[in-house]
Design an enzyme around this catalytic site. Structure first.
Site, PDB file in Angstrom:
ATOM      1  N   LEU A 165       0.864  -1.170   0.000  1.00 24.11           N
ATOM      2  CA  LEU A 165       0.000   0.000   0.000  1.00 24.11           C
ATOM      3  C   LEU A 165       0.907   1.228   0.000  1.00 24.11           C
ATOM      4  CD1 LEU A 165      -2.816  -0.832   2.622  1.00 24.11           C
ATOM      5  CD2 LEU A 165      -2.997  -0.862   0.129  1.00 24.11           C
ATOM      6  N   ASP A 166       0.448   2.302  -0.641  1.00 25.33           N
ATOM      7  CA  ASP A 166       1.217   3.547  -0.645  1.00 25.33           C
ATOM      8  C   ASP A 166       1.482   4.005   0.781  1.00 25.33           C
ATOM      9  OD1 ASP A 166       1.089   3.580  -3.379  1.00 25.33           O
ATOM     10  OD2 ASP A 166      -0.442   5.149  -3.503  1.00 25.33           O
ATOM     11  N   LEU A 167       2.555   4.766   0.941  1.00 27.11           N
ATOM     12  CA  LEU A 167       2.904   5.364   2.229  1.00 27.11           C
ATOM     13  C   LEU A 167       1.705   6.017   2.905  1.00 27.11           C
ATOM     14  CD1 LEU A 167       5.013   6.704   4.279  1.00 27.11           C
ATOM     15  CD2 LEU A 167       5.094   8.596   2.632  1.00 27.11           C
TER      16      LEU A 167
END
Length: 215
Positions: A61-63
Site C-alpha cells: 500500500l502507498d505510504l
C-alpha cells in the site's frame, strides 16, 4: 522543501495470523517496505519481522494509504498469494473521500497508466504506452463539497485509484500528488483499504478481512 519521513509510532494492528498468513491494518504515513536511505528503514514489514521473523511481502500500500494488507509467513504462501494478486483473484475494496459531488451512483474508470518519469513517483494517463487500468466505484454519500465513495480496483497499478479519481475531476482529498489547493490541504490522504478477500493458500477457503476507515 524535501519530504521528512516521520512514521507513526503505534505498533502494527494485527487482524489475523496463522502459520501461513498474516493480515494487518497498516497506518497512514508508514512505508510498507524500506525506502531509500537509513532514514526510511522503519516500515511495516520491519516492524512485523520483530514478532514474525519469517514474514514475506505479497503486495504493497502507498505510504499515505491505510488499511488491510496480507503478508505471507512461508514461501509457499507467498507464491500462492502473489499468484492470486497477479491473476486478479483477490477482491479489494477501498473507501475514500473525494472532492466535489460525484453525480452518478455507480460507474467505472478505464484509463491506461504509466510512470511520469520526470515527476516520479507520479503516474499519468498514456493511451499509447500505458498499462490497462480499471476502477469501479459506488457512491456512499455525497454533498456539494465532497463525496464518500467505495472504490473497487479491477487492476492493481501504482497510484491507480488516485490518478483515476483525479482524472474524472474528483481528486482524493489530502492527495499531495494529484490534488491542488484546499483539496490537497488535509491531515492525511483520505484513502483506506477497507477490505480484502483471498483464498487461503493452504485450505483454499475464501477468507475476508476488513478494517474501518479512520476518517
Amino acid at each position: 522543501m524535501s519530504f521528512v519521513y516521520t512514521p507513526p509510532p503505534d505498533p502494527p494492528v494485527i487482524l489475523h495470523h496463522d502459520h501461513q498468513v498474516l493480515v494487518v491494518d497498516k497506518q497512514a504515513g508508514l512505508l510498507s517496505v524500506p525506502g531509500r536511505g537509513e532514514d526510511r528503514a522503519d516500515c511495516l514489514i520491519a516492524r512485523l519481522r520483530l514478532a514474525f521473523p519469517t514474514v514475506l511481502l505479497v503486495h504493497r500500500l502507498d505510504l499515505d494509504t491505510s488499511g488491510v494488507m496480507v503478508f505471507a509467513l512461508t514461501p509457499h504462501a507467498q507464491r500462492d498469494l502473489s499468484r492470486q494478486f497477479e491473476e486478479r483473484k483477490t477482491k479489494k475494496t477501498y473507501v475514500a473521500r473525494v472532492a466535489g459531488r460525484v453525480a452518478d451512483k455507480t460507474g467505472s474508470v478505464e484509463l491506461p497508466l504509466i510512470v511520469d518519469w520526470p515527476k516520479r513517483p507520479r503516474q499519468k494517463v498514456d493511451h499509447d504506452q500505458g498499462r490497462p487500468a480499471r476502477t469501479e466505484w459506488r457512491v456512499v454519500r455525497a454533498s456539494e463539497a465532497e463525496t464518500r465513495i467505495r472504490l473497487f480496483p479491477i487492476t492493481g497499478r501504482s497510484h491507480q485509484l488516485r490518478v483515476h479519481m483525479a482524472e474524472i475531476g474528483h481528486p482524493i482529498l489530502g492527495d499531495s500528488l494529484y490534488a491542488t489547493g484546499a483539496n490537497a490541504d488535509h491531515p492525511r490522504l483520505m484513502l483506506h483499504a477497507e477490505s480484502l478477500r483471498f483464498r487461503h493458500p493452504e485450505s483454499g477457503i475464501q477468507q475476508g478481512f476488513s478494517a474501518p476507515a479512520p476518517f
